[in-house]
Design an enzyme around this catalytic site. Structure first.
Site, short mmCIF file in Angstrom:
data_model
loop_
_atom_site.label_atom_id
_atom_site.label_comp_id
_atom_site.label_asym_id
_atom_site.label_seq_id
_atom_site.Cartn_x
_atom_site.Cartn_y
_atom_site.Cartn_z
CD GLU A 47 23.41 22.65 34.94
OE1 GLU A 47 24.22 23.42 35.49
OE2 GLU A 47 22.65 21.89 35.57
CE1 TYR A 88 42.66 39.95 25.39
CE2 TYR A 88 40.52 39.02 24.88
CZ TYR A 88 41.42 39.50 25.80
OH TYR A 88 41.08 39.52 27.12
#
Length: 394
Positions: A373, A299
């Protein structure tokens, strides 16, 4: 618009927390995300968002606002998981033994799906087109981003900017972090075989010892950075595997080395490849051995466009409040988002998911990684806000 997106994000958060639970419980490895892709497609179909499939498991959706051609922005989420055995004891624990969403790609995907629903609900109130990129294979060369680009993901329509988020387990939930310019390193893999002549360990004069040669090589390779790289230019060369031989009285015929090379500067990166090749080849041959060397180019570095960064930070402050927007650190880790940011202006930012009081502190790529969350409401809302209102550069 901000307040409407905030309200929608709060209302929709439970739905997309449930989406995250489904994704987390059903992780799939890079380039094998068949069920994940099908699930994403089903969600877009439910929302009546047109989409196409690229690179086998990638899913690309389009949402048109007013004047669709006036402004085109891409939002990206990666969808693959890691080969890690999960150690959490949650209801949504991975059902695929040895595979885990330990880097938060389930969170990224849930946030983008949530953002899509918000953008769809507000499409009569914002200008342009938003391209949704659900990308496979971020965790493994050659990187799903490179495959999608080859298949035209940045064309028809062509976005003039791209945003991507990533969970940050060191950043408290409720915060976002950004950085302009160089933010993450390139990543190339090194595979080296040093060949000698094996024999009895008591007669080294009759051998060409690849262990000795490889040992010198490991040390010599450190000068690639220590004596050739500008010390103000971050770079890392690490040899991470040294394998060969299997007993005490035999010199083996060969030794295999593996490692990684990382850089923030693309010009230095490829100059260093030449230095690695020259140093390794000359040293091994000077000691009587032979060498096979592969530098697997991975990458590119992630570069955040400065102008787009300023726009994103201003939008984040507007959405979250200035006290909840921080500057993220440079990282020598890699992300194939760099493929996009080398092509068009990009902004890759961090979503806080840590909650010390709840014991949610484990790092990514670990068996106990999890998130607070409540970050999903923030993540989906912020993506929608950027997608609908950020001025673009180009």
């Amino acid at each position: 618009m901000r307040d409407k997106i905030r309200t929608l994000a709060k209302e929709l958060a439970p739905e997309f927390i449930a989406v995250r639970h489904h994704l987390h419980a059903n992780p799939e490895l890079s380039y094998k995300e068949f069920e994940t892709s099908a699930f994403i497609q089903s969600k877009l179909a439910e929302m009546e968002i047109p989409f196409e499939v690229k690179a086998t498991t990638g899913v690309i959706g389009l949402i048109h606002g007013k004047n669709p051609g006036s402004r085109i922005v891409a939002l990206r989420a990666d969808i693959d998981a890691l080969p890690i055995l999960e150690e959490n004891t949650v209801d949504y624990k991975s059902k695929n033994e040895g595979v885990m969403h330990a880097c938060g790609h389930d969170v990224h995907t849930s946030c983008l799906l949530g953002a899509a629903k918000i953008l769809l609900a507000t499409k009569d109130e914002w200008e342009g087109t938003v391209k949704l990129i659900f990308q496979p294979g971020e965790e493994k060369n050659p990187g799903g981003a490179s495959l999608l680009i080859k298949e035209g993901v940045l064309l028809n329509p062509a976005p003039t900017a791209i945003f991507g988020l990533h969970v940050h387990p060191g950043l408290p939930v409720g915060k976002l972090s950004f950085r302009p310019g160089k933010v993450m390193a390139s990543a190339d893999e090194l595979y080296i075989t040093v060949k000698g002549k094996g024999g009895h360990a008591a007669s080294p004069h009759l051998c060409v010892d690849p262990i000795l040669i490889a040992s010198h090589l490991v040390i010599a390779l450190q000068q690639v950075i220590s004596r050739n790289n500008n010390p103000h230019n971050p770079s890392v060369l690490s040899i991470t595997a040294f394998n060969g031989g299997n007993t005490t009285n035999v010199i083996p015929n060969e030794i295999k080395l593996k490692g990684t090379f990382r850089a923030m500067d693309e010009e230095w990166r490829f100059r260093a490849h030449e230095l690695i090749t020259t140093i390794a080849t000359n040293l091994v041959r000077s000691m009587g051995g032979e060498i096979d060397l592969l530098i697997d180019v991975g990458y590119p570095s992630v570069y955040n466009n400065e102008a787009l960064h300023e726009i994103a930070v201003a939008k984040a402050a507007e959405y979250m409040g200035e006290t909840n927007v921080e500057e993220t650190e440079k990282r020598m880790g890699a992300e194939d988002f760099g493929y996009y940011s080398q092509q068009i202006p990009g902004c890759f930012y961090r979503l806080g998911v840590m909650n010390i009081e709840k014991g949610i502190t484990a790092g990514v790529h670990t068996p106990k990684f999890d998130i607070d969350e409540s970050a999903i409401e923030i993540g989906m809302g912020m993506m929608a806000f950027l997608g609908s209102s950020a001025k673009l550069v180009g």
